[in-house]
Design an enzyme around this catalytic site. Sequence first.
Site, PDB file in Angstrom:
ATOM      1  N   SER A  12      -5.908  23.872   4.333  1.00 40.27           N
ATOM      2  CA  SER A  12      -5.991  25.755   4.518  1.00 40.27           C
ATOM      3  C   SER A  12      -5.936  25.764   6.623  1.00 40.27           C
ATOM      4  O   SER A  12      -6.114  26.869   6.543  1.00 40.27           O
ATOM      5  CB  SER A  12      -6.860  26.502   3.885  1.00 40.27           C
ATOM      6  OG  SER A  12      -8.578  26.288   3.992  1.00 40.27           O
ATOM      7  N   LYS A  25     -10.422  30.230  12.265  1.00 40.92           N
ATOM      8  CA  LYS A  25      -9.283  29.912  11.035  1.00 40.92           C
ATOM      9  C   LYS A  25     -10.011  31.884  10.666  1.00 40.92           C
ATOM     10  O   LYS A  25     -11.052  31.903  10.668  1.00 40.92           O
ATOM     11  CB  LYS A  25     -10.200  29.051   9.900  1.00 40.92           C
ATOM     12  CG  LYS A  25      -8.945  29.319   8.929  1.00 40.92           C
ATOM     13  CD  LYS A  25     -10.214  28.281   8.198  1.00 40.92           C
ATOM     14  CE  LYS A  25      -9.651  28.026   6.618  1.00 40.92           C
ATOM     15  NZ  LYS A  25     -10.169  26.618   6.025  1.00 40.92           N
ATOM     16  N   SER A  34      -9.670  21.056   3.367  1.00 37.76           N
ATOM     17  CA  SER A  34      -9.171  21.532   4.538  1.00 37.76           C
ATOM     18  C   SER A  34      -9.308  21.595   5.830  1.00 37.76           C
ATOM     19  O   SER A  34      -8.597  22.122   6.043  1.00 37.76           O
ATOM     20  CB  SER A  34      -9.600  23.016   4.002  1.00 37.76           C
ATOM     21  OG  SER A  34      -8.952  23.809   2.562  1.00 37.76           O
TER      22      SER A  34
END
Lengths: 403, 403
Positions: free
Chosen positions: B121, B52, B145
């Site tokens: 996210s 990420k 997330s």
Amino acid sequence: MTGASAVEEALNRLEKTEEEIRAWVRVDAEGARAAAERTAGGPLKGMPFGVKDIIDVAGLPTECGSALRRGRVAAADAWLVDRLRGAGAVPLGKTVTTEFAYFQPGPTRNPHNVHHTPGGSSSGSAAAVAAGVVPLALGSQTAGSLTRPASYCGVAGYVAPVGAWPTTGITGLSPTLDAPGLLAPDVAALARAVAAVDGTEAETPPFIRVLLWPGTGLVGTDRAMLDALERTGRALVAAGAAIGDLGDSGLTGRLAQAHATVMAYEAARALADEAERPEYLSDPLRELLCRGRNIATREHAAALEVRHVVRARMLRLLENTDAVLGPAAPGPAPHGLAATGDPVLSRPWQLLGLPVVTVPGHRDAHGMPLGLQLVGHPDRVGRLLGVARHTEGLVRRITEGAP
Amino acid sequence: MTGASAVEEALNRLEKTEEEIRAWVRVDAEGARAAAERTAGGPLKGMPFGVKDIIDVAGLPTECGSALRRGRVAAADAWLVDRLRGAGAVPLGKTVTTEFAYFQPGPTRNPHNVHHTPGGSSSGSAAAVAAGVVPLALGSQTAGSLTRPASYCGVAGYVAPVGAWPTTGITGLSPTLDAPGLLAPDVAALARAVAAVDGTEAETPPFIRVLLWPGTGLVGTDRAMLDALERTGRALVAAGAAIGDLGDSGLTGRLAQAHATVMAYEAARALADEAERPEYLSDPLRELLCRGRNIATREHAAALEVRHVVRARMLRLLENTDAVLGPAAPGPAPHGLAATGDPVLSRPWQLLGLPVVTVPGHRDAHGMPLGLQLVGHPDRVGRLLGVARHTEGLVRRITEGAP
């Protein structure tokens, strides 16, 4: 006393002591006066407090004891500063920290003997409280940065459980280990300040259970310190407490070593930018950052596993025990100002992230303070504070020669 | 499969899927090939993984989904990346994150239906695993997330207990809430990766005890999701587990609100510099930072007190229970790419800092994935993973129509 007069009294006392003690980086007399005028009230109404200079106060620089941060003005208050303002207290200024809260000392001297270190890294906060300038000061602990100066300066100290009080607005060394805390003249005052910050009320359990810990085998603990521990244990028993023995089978020594690994590894990453300018760093800090960079992540992970396993075991133990009682430092403040003493007796507990209260009152044959520390369960801080207050009363009776 | 061929397979699969899925910010094919050649071995030898783009990989930029961080190359690996490298795995590149891991989506689409959000996210990491490009990806969670994209994309997810895995090298939003984690195709693969990171071994308790949680009253949970929960509960009972009811007396709703307060307050302080350049921020992020700045520290402290009190209670509950089992999201991935869905069912647990495993396998009538989450005790992650693996096996039998 009104808030305004408490600030004036602090400024007067500061004027009398500061040349000798050197606890303050910066005093904001006008800001403190104005804040004392403005303050609406609250449990700490008008109480002036000192702020370790790694903790932000809006409008004042946060210099971290380093030329690399000179003149860097903070835009906002740290969480803890804002909480105390909300309770009516007033920041009087910034207190001396060692360089980035590691080992390189600032100019501060121990109010009990100016030839001795006040301890570090919360040097100025402990000394300012001990010198009677402020009844409250903010510190922080990554290794033994609050417990040790509290012990050396003969004041009460509180280290919050890791994660319980946000480090927002505090320049840290290690996310796994950093914890904010408070210093005050005695445990009762400390407990009032903790209550003002997070609502925790000190409560003395009807039947106190404590485990004695003589300190780790890594260092020889001073004879006067061990006496203080034993006498306090006996006084607790005489007052009806149950006392057991934590012993030290090498476990806390192993924790201390794991702590040193975590701290060096994380500090090297937290201060990676600063490490690029080694000409501005002290030898001890350069050495820490270099050592930390060379620690493999698998060593750091192994240290975290030690923490994880022992913490789970210790939490179970602390469910049936109110606190572990041990020496807060290996002995009284060492002579000299070139070093701040050894944090080894705090490393095990800081690795575990447990709350600690330093209880003042004992002294050695030369009149230098000897602090004891009580380590508790992170979910039972109120009880820890209550036991510490009770213990402080017993220490007072011992040292005043009462039966 | 050798490491080199696993990397080539990932690159091939990426070439086939990426135009449609858009999970990757940057692919480091050469770096991955070289690392696969070099890798000495280990439990994840040669396994390519996605990272990420708020998590540092040495030599690659960490852009956080924001123009404000464009081209900022990381000097060192994040702790978690380094741990996985040490286990033999190989970073393939950086995956799409929402802007600073908040709500503004990147370009990623859900592999199960490209007109639906992958969640956020950790959007790119979940989609890259779901699309079969990589068997492992790194994410993080501050609200929902990781759990939410895992649920939407039909993959397994693990959120570490807050504080257990250092956030060193991760651009965070909230020190109190941020936790790193992993995504993998199934719980068994997830458990192998967790073991490689910190040595935790999944262990299935001989007698499983689970509490069912229908979700908070704040949102209507989708009927198909509640069916999936009930069927899984019945399967657990049929396999010999004891199932209780956590219910929801409004408590988790109160936790979700306290979570939102802590997150906004801390994000406003973590991104204070970015807030000075609002022209580079999305509307949702600007709104969060503005709201956060206007939260008084006393409100934040009150939210932390809620966390403290409920966490202590929940830990006691989780000492006699292996996990709380509930929906991982209110329903399947919503239609559209302009938003990433609602994290409300993760907020309570993330406030408490507890470990979470998302179990994939269920689907709604349109074939969209429905994840369940198991929430456990932070000191018993091995047991949580074991219960999740067991649960995943039961879900597989349910969804494959076996008795």
